[in-house]
Design a protein around this motif. Structure first.
Motif, PDB file in Angstrom:
ATOM      1  N   TYR A  24      -9.138  16.813  -5.997  1.00  0.00           N
ATOM      2  CA  TYR A  24      -8.780  15.399  -5.882  1.00  0.00           C
ATOM      3  C   TYR A  24      -8.988  14.722  -7.236  1.00  0.00           C
ATOM      4  O   TYR A  24     -10.119  14.622  -7.723  1.00  0.00           O
ATOM      5  N   ALA A  25      -7.889  14.301  -7.827  1.00  0.00           N
ATOM      6  CA  ALA A  25      -7.932  13.670  -9.143  1.00  0.00           C
ATOM      7  C   ALA A  25      -8.149  12.166  -8.991  1.00  0.00           C
ATOM      8  O   ALA A  25      -7.465  11.507  -8.211  1.00  0.00           O
ATOM      9  N   VAL A  26      -9.094  11.636  -9.747  1.00  0.00           N
ATOM     10  CA  VAL A  26      -9.335  10.196  -9.781  1.00  0.00           C
ATOM     11  C   VAL A  26      -8.594   9.625 -10.988  1.00  0.00           C
ATOM     12  O   VAL A  26      -8.948   9.895 -12.129  1.00  0.00           O
ATOM     13  N   TRP A  27      -7.527   8.894 -10.696  1.00  0.00           N
ATOM     14  CA  TRP A  27      -6.702   8.289 -11.745  1.00  0.00           C
ATOM     15  C   TRP A  27      -7.322   6.945 -12.114  1.00  0.00           C
ATOM     16  O   TRP A  27      -7.375   6.026 -11.300  1.00  0.00           O
ATOM     17  N   THR A  28      -7.781   6.831 -13.365  1.00  0.00           N
ATOM     18  CA  THR A  28      -8.586   5.678 -13.762  1.00  0.00           C
ATOM     19  C   THR A  28      -7.838   4.644 -14.592  1.00  0.00           C
ATOM     20  O   THR A  28      -8.421   3.632 -14.968  1.00  0.00           O
ATOM     21  N   SER A  29      -6.567   4.876 -14.884  1.00  0.00           N
ATOM     22  CA  SER A  29      -5.853   4.023 -15.849  1.00  0.00           C
ATOM     23  C   SER A  29      -5.888   2.542 -15.483  1.00  0.00           C
ATOM     24  O   SER A  29      -5.871   1.685 -16.362  1.00  0.00           O
ATOM     25  N   ARG A  30      -5.920   2.239 -14.201  1.00  0.00           N
ATOM     26  CA  ARG A  30      -5.914   0.841 -13.757  1.00  0.00           C
ATOM     27  C   ARG A  30      -7.250   0.438 -13.136  1.00  0.00           C
ATOM     28  O   ARG A  30      -7.329  -0.565 -12.416  1.00  0.00           O
ATOM     29  N   LEU A  31      -8.302   1.203 -13.421  1.00  0.00           N
ATOM     30  CA  LEU A  31      -9.610   0.930 -12.854  1.00  0.00           C
ATOM     31  C   LEU A  31     -10.602   0.503 -13.930  1.00  0.00           C
ATOM     32  O   LEU A  31     -10.514   0.924 -15.085  1.00  0.00           O
ATOM     33  N   LEU A  39     -15.416   5.354  -7.198  1.00  0.00           N
ATOM     34  CA  LEU A  39     -14.451   6.260  -6.586  1.00  0.00           C
ATOM     35  C   LEU A  39     -14.916   7.710  -6.692  1.00  0.00           C
ATOM     36  O   LEU A  39     -14.798   8.488  -5.731  1.00  0.00           O
ATOM     37  N   LEU A  40     -15.462   8.083  -7.834  1.00  0.00           N
ATOM     38  CA  LEU A  40     -16.018   9.430  -7.972  1.00  0.00           C
ATOM     39  C   LEU A  40     -17.164   9.640  -6.984  1.00  0.00           C
ATOM     40  O   LEU A  40     -17.286  10.716  -6.378  1.00  0.00           O
ATOM     41  N   ASN A  41     -17.976   8.615  -6.808  1.00  0.00           N
ATOM     42  CA  ASN A  41     -19.099   8.735  -5.868  1.00  0.00           C
ATOM     43  C   ASN A  41     -18.617   8.974  -4.437  1.00  0.00           C
ATOM     44  O   ASN A  41     -19.257   9.710  -3.682  1.00  0.00           O
ATOM     45  N   THR A  42     -17.487   8.375  -4.067  1.00  0.00           N
ATOM     46  CA  THR A  42     -16.973   8.585  -2.710  1.00  0.00           C
ATOM     47  C   THR A  42     -16.474  10.015  -2.522  1.00  0.00           C
ATOM     48  O   THR A  42     -16.349  10.483  -1.380  1.00  0.00           O
ATOM     49  N   GLY A  43     -16.180  10.688  -3.620  1.00  0.00           N
ATOM     50  CA  GLY A  43     -15.649  12.044  -3.528  1.00  0.00           C
ATOM     51  C   GLY A  43     -16.675  13.141  -3.702  1.00  0.00           C
ATOM     52  O   GLY A  43     -16.317  14.326  -3.733  1.00  0.00           O
ATOM     53  N   VAL A  44     -17.937  12.770  -3.834  1.00  0.00           N
ATOM     54  CA  VAL A  44     -18.971  13.792  -4.002  1.00  0.00           C
ATOM     55  C   VAL A  44     -18.930  14.761  -2.821  1.00  0.00           C
ATOM     56  O   VAL A  44     -18.848  14.358  -1.664  1.00  0.00           O
ATOM     57  N   GLY A  45     -18.965  16.038  -3.139  1.00  0.00           N
ATOM     58  CA  GLY A  45     -18.835  17.077  -2.119  1.00  0.00           C
ATOM     59  C   GLY A  45     -17.453  17.689  -2.089  1.00  0.00           C
ATOM     60  O   GLY A  45     -17.254  18.738  -1.473  1.00  0.00           O
ATOM     61  N   LYS A  46     -16.486  17.030  -2.747  1.00  0.00           N
ATOM     62  CA  LYS A  46     -15.139  17.575  -2.889  1.00  0.00           C
ATOM     63  C   LYS A  46     -14.960  18.100  -4.308  1.00  0.00           C
ATOM     64  O   LYS A  46     -15.753  17.796  -5.209  1.00  0.00           O
ATOM     65  N   CYS A  53      -9.400   9.705 -19.016  1.00  0.00           N
ATOM     66  CA  CYS A  53     -10.848   9.480 -19.098  1.00  0.00           C
ATOM     67  C   CYS A  53     -11.224   8.406 -20.102  1.00  0.00           C
ATOM     68  O   CYS A  53     -12.402   8.286 -20.466  1.00  0.00           O
ATOM     69  N   ALA A  54     -10.263   7.582 -20.556  1.00  0.00           N
ATOM     70  CA  ALA A  54     -10.572   6.557 -21.555  1.00  0.00           C
ATOM     71  C   ALA A  54     -11.630   5.580 -21.061  1.00  0.00           C
ATOM     72  O   ALA A  54     -12.426   5.057 -21.851  1.00  0.00           O
ATOM     73  N   VAL A  55     -11.649   5.320 -19.755  1.00  0.00           N
ATOM     74  CA  VAL A  55     -12.616   4.378 -19.197  1.00  0.00           C
ATOM     75  C   VAL A  55     -14.051   4.877 -19.388  1.00  0.00           C
ATOM     76  O   VAL A  55     -14.997   4.090 -19.372  1.00  0.00           O
ATOM     77  N   PHE A  56     -14.209   6.183 -19.616  1.00  0.00           N
ATOM     78  CA  PHE A  56     -15.537   6.764 -19.818  1.00  0.00           C
ATOM     79  C   PHE A  56     -15.835   7.064 -21.288  1.00  0.00           C
ATOM     80  O   PHE A  56     -16.866   7.688 -21.586  1.00  0.00           O
ATOM     81  N   ASP A  67     -19.827  17.527 -11.661  1.00  0.00           N
ATOM     82  CA  ASP A  67     -19.359  18.920 -11.607  1.00  0.00           C
ATOM     83  C   ASP A  67     -17.829  18.961 -11.546  1.00  0.00           C
ATOM     84  O   ASP A  67     -17.231  19.593 -10.661  1.00  0.00           O
ATOM     85  N   LEU A  68     -17.196  18.294 -12.513  1.00  0.00           N
ATOM     86  CA  LEU A  68     -15.751  18.115 -12.506  1.00  0.00           C
ATOM     87  C   LEU A  68     -15.017  19.423 -12.760  1.00  0.00           C
ATOM     88  O   LEU A  68     -15.436  20.260 -13.563  1.00  0.00           O
ATOM     89  N   MET A  69     -13.877  19.575 -12.078  1.00  0.00           N
ATOM     90  CA  MET A  69     -13.048  20.758 -12.257  1.00  0.00           C
ATOM     91  C   MET A  69     -12.271  20.698 -13.564  1.00  0.00           C
ATOM     92  O   MET A  69     -12.033  21.736 -14.191  1.00  0.00           O
ATOM     93  N   TYR A  70     -11.832  19.522 -13.958  1.00  0.00           N
ATOM     94  CA  TYR A  70     -11.163  19.308 -15.243  1.00  0.00           C
ATOM     95  C   TYR A  70     -11.104  17.820 -15.534  1.00  0.00           C
ATOM     96  O   TYR A  70     -11.332  16.983 -14.644  1.00  0.00           O
ATOM     97  N   VAL A  71     -10.792  17.498 -16.780  1.00  0.00           N
ATOM     98  CA  VAL A  71     -10.637  16.102 -17.209  1.00  0.00           C
ATOM     99  C   VAL A  71      -9.404  16.005 -18.094  1.00  0.00           C
ATOM    100  O   VAL A  71      -9.225  16.805 -19.021  1.00  0.00           O
ATOM    101  N   GLY A  72      -8.547  15.036 -17.814  1.00  0.00           N
ATOM    102  CA  GLY A  72      -7.392  14.750 -18.659  1.00  0.00           C
ATOM    103  C   GLY A  72      -7.692  13.577 -19.576  1.00  0.00           C
ATOM    104  O   GLY A  72      -8.331  12.602 -19.165  1.00  0.00           O
ATOM    105  N   LEU A  73      -7.231  13.652 -20.814  1.00  0.00           N
ATOM    106  CA  LEU A  73      -7.558  12.604 -21.790  1.00  0.00           C
ATOM    107  C   LEU A  73      -6.815  11.304 -21.529  1.00  0.00           C
ATOM    108  O   LEU A  73      -7.357  10.216 -21.736  1.00  0.00           O
ATOM    109  N   THR A  74      -5.572  11.396 -21.120  1.00  0.00           N
ATOM    110  CA  THR A  74      -4.756  10.187 -21.034  1.00  0.00           C
ATOM    111  C   THR A  74      -3.796  10.276 -19.858  1.00  0.00           C
ATOM    112  O   THR A  74      -3.773  11.263 -19.125  1.00  0.00           O
ATOM    113  N   TRP A  75      -3.020   9.210 -19.690  1.00  0.00           N
ATOM    114  CA  TRP A  75      -1.933   9.211 -18.732  1.00  0.00           C
ATOM    115  C   TRP A  75      -0.645   9.223 -19.552  1.00  0.00           C
ATOM    116  O   TRP A  75      -0.525  10.040 -20.461  1.00  0.00           O
ATOM    117  N   ASN A  76       0.286   8.326 -19.326  1.00  0.00           N
ATOM    118  CA  ASN A  76       1.590   8.443 -19.995  1.00  0.00           C
ATOM    119  C   ASN A  76       1.702   7.682 -21.309  1.00  0.00           C
ATOM    120  O   ASN A  76       2.720   7.789 -21.989  1.00  0.00           O
TER     121      ASN A  76
END
Length: 248
Positions: A24-31, A39-46, A53-56, A67-76
């Motif tokens: 489950y990817a958390v898209w942060t561009s508008r967050l 949102l990441l906290n709601t997904g703990v266990g998945k 990841c600019a927001v971070f 324990d992320l599976m992967y991280v993307g640097l940007t969107w479009n």
């Protein structure tokens, strides 16, 4: 048949999630930062990933707890870290810092949404890469699709490529077009690096009969009719992704 989905946006959209091997990817561009963390906290266990990841960027260490599976640097677009598929900017110094952080924490870097000006810099600097959801430029020359040279770079780095079901990227929103992209990849690169990244809940332009996991049987049947072996079908739908994340 089991399947492993590299990219599902249900968590971001507030849709119902399901059990299974689904990232489950958390898209942060508008967050905001805090909304993204919540949102990441709601997904703990998945199985979780971050898309853009600019927001971070100013506090990447928060990502260590998930324990992320992967991280993307940007969107479009360009976001201060790297240029996206619809921009011409490359990888920034801040983007290099983020990759170094991800390398230190053994988190793969997702190349989906990167622009061609930043893609090869990212592959060169990241210890582990993949592309979670894309289609193939030789079949449909969409800016979000990967060229053969980009795919070769990912494979040579030990990565996998997730084929998505977005009609705009496929060229036509049909199961037949999904098979066309699979055929192209398998003919050129073999069956050890192709996986599935549906982009469910990230688009509305999905093939008829393949709009949810209930439709995966139709894809399996289409692959059987195309003459793929049981081994190849299992690799594409499950084993390649599982091996990448859990056995490498």
């Amino acid at each position: 048949m089991k399947f492993f989905d590299l990219h599902n946006d249900a968590l971001t959209c507030g849709a119902k999630t399901v059990k299974g091997d689904i990232i489950y990817a958390v898209w942060t561009s508008r967050l905001s930062y805090y909304a993204a963390v919540n949102l990441l906290n709601t997904g703990v266990g998945k199985m979780l990933a971050v898309e853009d990841c600019a927001v971070f960027a100013d506090n990447p260490r928060i990502l260590e707890k998930y324990d992320l599976m992967y991280v993307g640097l940007t969107w479009n677009t360009y976001n201060g870290l790297a240029g996206g598929a619809y921009s011409t900017e490359g990888l920034s110094a801040k983007g290099v810092e983020m990759i170094n952080f991800l390398n230190q924490n053994h988190i793969p870097v997702d190349t989906a949404h990167l622009g061609k000006s930043s893609f090869f810099d990212v592959v060169d600097k990241a210890n582990k890469v993949l592309c979670s959801h894309t289609c193939f430029y030789d079949i449909n020359n969409h800016p979000r699709n990967l060229t053969a040279a980009q795919i070769s770079a990912i494979i040579n780095s030990g990565g996998i490529v997730g084929l998505c079901f977005v009609g705009d990227f496929l060229g036509e929103p049909t199961v037949e077009c999904v098979i066309r992209h699979i055929d192209w990849f398998l003919t050129r690169f073999g069956d050890k690096n192709l996986a599935i990244g549906t982009d469910f809940y990230g688009t509305s332009n999905l093939p008829q009969g393949l709009k949810s996991y209930d439709g995966m049987d139709s894809l399996v049947l289409a692959m059987i009719r195309q003459g793929y072996s049981d081994s190849t079908i299992r690799k594409v739908l499950y084993t390649n992704a599982a091996t990448y994340f859990f056995d490498s």
